[in-house]
Design a protein around this motif. Sequence first.
Motif, PDB file in Angstrom:
ATOM      1  N   GLY A  62       0.817  -1.424   0.589  1.00 28.86           N
ATOM      2  CA  GLY A  62       0.056  -0.098  -0.350  1.00 28.86           C
ATOM      3  C   GLY A  62       0.704   1.591   0.454  1.00 28.86           C
ATOM      4  O   GLY A  62       1.776   1.659   0.842  1.00 28.86           O
ATOM      5  N   GLU A  64       1.295   3.803   1.848  1.00 27.84           N
ATOM      6  CA  GLU A  64       1.572   3.999   3.064  1.00 27.84           C
ATOM      7  C   GLU A  64       1.832   2.910   3.847  1.00 27.84           C
ATOM      8  O   GLU A  64       2.488   3.176   5.462  1.00 27.84           O
ATOM      9  CB  GLU A  64       0.149   4.735   4.105  1.00 27.84           C
ATOM     10  CG  GLU A  64       0.142   6.213   3.953  1.00 27.84           C
ATOM     11  CD  GLU A  64      -0.976   6.905   4.677  1.00 27.84           C
ATOM     12  OE1 GLU A  64      -0.615   8.512   4.025  1.00 27.84           O
ATOM     13  OE2 GLU A  64      -1.455   6.146   5.211  1.00 27.84           O
ATOM     14  N   THR A 109       6.012  -0.430  -3.513  1.00 27.57           N
ATOM     15  CA  THR A 109       5.291  -0.029  -2.061  1.00 27.57           C
ATOM     16  C   THR A 109       4.783  -0.907  -0.912  1.00 27.57           C
ATOM     17  O   THR A 109       3.785  -1.972  -0.699  1.00 27.57           O
ATOM     18  CB  THR A 109       3.490   0.291  -2.259  1.00 27.57           C
ATOM     19  OG1 THR A 109       2.627  -0.795  -3.191  1.00 27.57           O
ATOM     20  CG2 THR A 109       4.216   1.896  -3.031  1.00 27.57           C
ATOM     21  N   PHE A 134      -3.453   3.919   8.528  1.00 26.26           N
ATOM     22  CA  PHE A 134      -3.019   4.065   7.243  1.00 26.26           C
ATOM     23  C   PHE A 134      -3.610   3.081   6.235  1.00 26.26           C
ATOM     24  O   PHE A 134      -4.893   2.578   6.352  1.00 26.26           O
ATOM     25  CB  PHE A 134      -1.443   2.862   8.239  1.00 26.26           C
ATOM     26  CG  PHE A 134      -0.556   3.847   9.086  1.00 26.26           C
ATOM     27  CD1 PHE A 134      -0.227   4.357   8.187  1.00 26.26           C
ATOM     28  CD2 PHE A 134      -0.969   3.259  10.186  1.00 26.26           C
ATOM     29  CE1 PHE A 134       1.081   5.021   9.613  1.00 26.26           C
ATOM     30  CE2 PHE A 134       0.318   4.054  11.011  1.00 26.26           C
ATOM     31  CZ  PHE A 134       0.952   4.634  10.675  1.00 26.26           C
ATOM     32  N   ASP A 135      -3.048   3.837   5.016  1.00 28.19           N
ATOM     33  CA  ASP A 135      -3.574   3.376   3.291  1.00 28.19           C
ATOM     34  C   ASP A 135      -2.602   2.210   3.469  1.00 28.19           C
ATOM     35  O   ASP A 135      -1.401   2.349   2.979  1.00 28.19           O
ATOM     36  CB  ASP A 135      -3.253   5.118   2.782  1.00 28.19           C
ATOM     37  CG  ASP A 135      -3.553   4.232   1.158  1.00 28.19           C
ATOM     38  OD1 ASP A 135      -4.597   2.818   1.011  1.00 28.19           O
ATOM     39  OD2 ASP A 135      -3.895   4.649   0.268  1.00 28.19           O
ATOM     40  N   GLU A 137      -1.968  -2.991   3.703  1.00 29.94           N
ATOM     41  CA  GLU A 137      -2.767  -4.054   4.046  1.00 29.94           C
ATOM     42  C   GLU A 137      -1.754  -5.063   5.037  1.00 29.94           C
ATOM     43  O   GLU A 137      -1.027  -4.975   3.855  1.00 29.94           O
ATOM     44  CB  GLU A 137      -3.432  -4.295   2.446  1.00 29.94           C
ATOM     45  CG  GLU A 137      -3.810  -5.721   2.359  1.00 29.94           C
ATOM     46  CD  GLU A 137      -4.347  -6.582   1.265  1.00 29.94           C
ATOM     47  OE1 GLU A 137      -4.364  -7.522   1.529  1.00 29.94           O
ATOM     48  OE2 GLU A 137      -4.573  -6.041   0.191  1.00 29.94           O
TER      49      GLU A 137
END
Length: 371
Positions: A62, A64, A109, A134-135, A137
Motif C-alpha cells: 500500500g 503508506e 510499496t 494507514f493506507d 494492507e
Amino acid sequence: MSTAPRLTALDALHRSLGATMTDFAGWDMPLRYASERDEHNAVRTRAGLFDLSHMGEITVTGPEAAAFLSYALVGNIATVGNGRARYTMIVQEDGGIVDDLIVYRLGETEYMVVANAGNAQIVLDALASRVGGFDAEVRDDRDAYALLAVQGPESPAIMKAVTDADLDGLKYYAGLPGTVAGVPALIARTGYTGEDGFELFVAPEHAEQLWRALTEAGSPHGLIPCGLSCRDTLRLEAGMPLYGHELTTALTPFDAGLGRVVKFEKEGDFVGREALTAAAERAETAPPRKLVGLIAEGRRVPRAGFPVVADGKVIGEVTSGAPSPTLGKPIAMAYVDAAFAAPGTEGVGVDIRGTHEPYEVVALPFYKRQK
C-alpha cells in the motif's frame, strides 16, 4: 486437545533422508540427518542446506506501507532501499520485545516481514491491530512460501551453478527476484549461521525441485542437508540472539544490547517510543545486565536458566549454552551484572547442578568468519 504439528512441503523428503524430526513451534522439522557436529562443520567449512519453511512471512502493501511499518516497528523502514533488507524488532507499548524480524523491501510499496516461527501469529496480530489509519494492507503469506537456505563458504559457487542472477552484486542483507534451477525465487543474501549464504523464498510446490537441484549442484562442494540442531550451535557461535532465550517480552532492545535497532530520529511516533526513550536513558545511567560470552574451562555444558556466579553470589543467568564444535569447548551466552561483563573478568563460573564450574568471560561473537 493438542493439534498435529504442521508439515513443510519437504516433509516426505526429510523422512526419506532419515532425518530425526522434532516438533518446533508447532511444525514438524528436521533436527538432524546424521551427526549434528558433521552438519555444523560442513556449514563452517563447505556448505549446508536447510529447510526453514516454518518461518512466518507477512506481506505489507500500500501507499503508506513504509510509514505504517516505521510506526509498528522500532526501525526506520522508510530508509530501506528497494531490494534491501533490514534487521529490526517489534515491541510492546512497554518496550518489551515481541520478536526480532527481517523486513525485505520487494517493491515501491511492497514489503515482506519475516517473523520467527513461534511468534508469527503474534506478530501478524500485532501488525493487524496497528494498521488502522494507514493506507496499507497486512496479509498472512505463511502458506505462500517455502524457505530454503544454502549456508557456508561454498554457497556462492553452488548458487552460481543453478542461477544466472547477479550474485556478485547481491550485498549482505539484500534480495532480488530471480530463477534458481528453473524455479522463481526471491534470492536473499541473509542467514543465521555466521557464514555467507542465501535464503530462497519459493512457492511450496517448487520446494522439492529446488532442494534436489541444490543437492546435486552442491555435491562436488561438500554440501549436506542440515537440521535445526546445528543451526542453533552455528548461531550461538556467531553470537546471534534467539527469541525466547536472549530476547523476551521482559527485555527491551536496550536491555538486550541491541539498542542500535531503535531509530528515535525517524519521523512520527512509533509503538513503544516513550518506554524505549526511558530504557535508553536507564542504559546510559544504570547499565542493565550485559550479554556476554562464556567459554568453559572444563567439559560440562551450561544450559539456559543456569545461574552465573562470582564470589558466592548469583550475578547473571545463562540464556543459551552448547558444546562448540569450532572451539572444541562448551560455550554460553549469558546476561551478567555490568561489573562482571568485561572480557577476562576473573572468578566467574556457572552453577551446574550445585557445582560452580569456572568460565572465561569473552566478547561476542565467539566466531567470526574471514571475509
